[in-house]
Scaffold this motif. Structure first.
Motif, PDB file in Angstrom:
ATOM      1  N   LYS A  56      -9.934  -1.878  -6.861  1.00  0.00           N
ATOM      2  CA  LYS A  56      -8.901  -0.850  -6.956  1.00  0.00           C
ATOM      3  C   LYS A  56      -9.301   0.348  -6.086  1.00  0.00           C
ATOM      4  N   GLU A  57     -10.552   0.749  -6.203  1.00  0.00           N
ATOM      5  CA  GLU A  57     -11.035   1.875  -5.389  1.00  0.00           C
ATOM      6  C   GLU A  57     -10.990   1.511  -3.907  1.00  0.00           C
TER       7      GLU A  57
ATOM      8  N   LEU B 220       0.877  -1.180   0.000  1.00  0.00           N
ATOM      9  CA  LEU B 220       0.000   0.000   0.000  1.00  0.00           C
ATOM     10  C   LEU B 220       0.909   1.223   0.000  1.00  0.00           C
TER      11      LEU B 220
ATOM     12  N   SER C 111      -7.555   1.818  -2.682  1.00  0.00           N
ATOM     13  CA  SER C 111      -7.086   3.211  -2.683  1.00  0.00           C
ATOM     14  C   SER C 111      -7.687   4.002  -1.522  1.00  0.00           C
ATOM     15  N   ARG C 112      -8.743   3.480  -0.914  1.00  0.00           N
ATOM     16  CA  ARG C 112      -9.406   4.238   0.156  1.00  0.00           C
ATOM     17  C   ARG C 112      -9.120   3.705   1.555  1.00  0.00           C
TER      18      ARG C 112
END
Ligand SMILES: Nc1nc2c(ncn2[C@@H]2O[C@H](COP(=O)(O)OP(=O)(O)OP(=O)(O)O)[C@@H](O)[C@H]2O)c(=O)[nH]1
Ligand SMILES: [Mg+2]
Length: 174
Positions: free
Chosen positions: A151-152, A45, A155-156
């Motif tokens: 993916k989202e 990450l 990313s969060r």
């Protein structure tokens, strides 16, 4: 290393999400003193490695069997962990109950509203953005088996932060 616990009821797609996030770096283990196994892996990450744990499915934080006991202990042993609550979008109320329990204990939470395809086919409409505004934690719709939304979701993860439960009540009030 930071820890990400994947939690939720059985059959909501935790292991599919786990496998997609952790790739092949997976270790099967027994929780100390038990025979309930769980799987651990790693994910990159940004600049750091995050340890991901596929926690046994549990209905609530009041354990009803050995696997649920292990799930609750794993949570209690990792006070600094971020918890990814995986919810079946076609049965949201069940998953939300435990999510609120986890939030109430002060954990940083991110919600995966998985099985979005199943909900869609059943004409069940869940507004992820609205849920996110009310709860104050990231909420992402996913179809884990097709990789949609993952993916989202990843990313969060870093937006997950503890939320004071009183703020949810104020958000509901508009
Ligand atoms: N249609 C659909 N099926 C999914 C989705 N995610 C997972 N599944 C399927 O749902 C079933 C359960 O997924 P798992 O990942 O094993 O569920 P789990 O939460 O790990 O379940 P436990 O390990 O029993 O707690 C599997 O057959 C998956 O292929 C999704 O988004 N859509
Ligand atoms: Mg599983």
């Amino acid at each position: 290393m930071k820890k990400l616990l994947l939690m939720g009821q059985s059959n909501v797609g935790k292991s599919v999400i786990f496998n997609r996030l952790s790739g092949s770096s997976v270790i099967e283990s027994n929780y100390p003193g038990t025979t309930v196994d769980f799987t651990e892996g790693r994910m990159r990450l940004g600049d750091e490695w995050v340890e991901i744990v596929d926690v046994p499915g549990t209905f609530s934080l009041e354990p009803k069997d050995k696997a649920e006991e292990v799930a609750v202990r794993m949570l209690e042993d990792e006070k600094e962990a971020t918890v990814m609550c995986v919810i079946d979008s076609s049965k949201v109320e069940r998953g939300l109950y435990m999510t609120l329990e986890i939030m109430e204990r002060g954990y940083a939470v991110i919600i995966a509203l998985n099985m979005a395809d199943v909900a869609n086919n059943a004409n069940i409409k869940i507004n992820a953005e609205k849920l996110e505004r009310i709860l104050g934690v990231p909420v992402v719709s996913t179809v884990a088996t097709r990789g949609e939304g993952l993916k989202e979701l990843v990313s969060r993860i870093e937006e997950a932060a503890p939320v004071e439960i009183g703020s949810i009540i104020r958000n509901v009030g508009g």
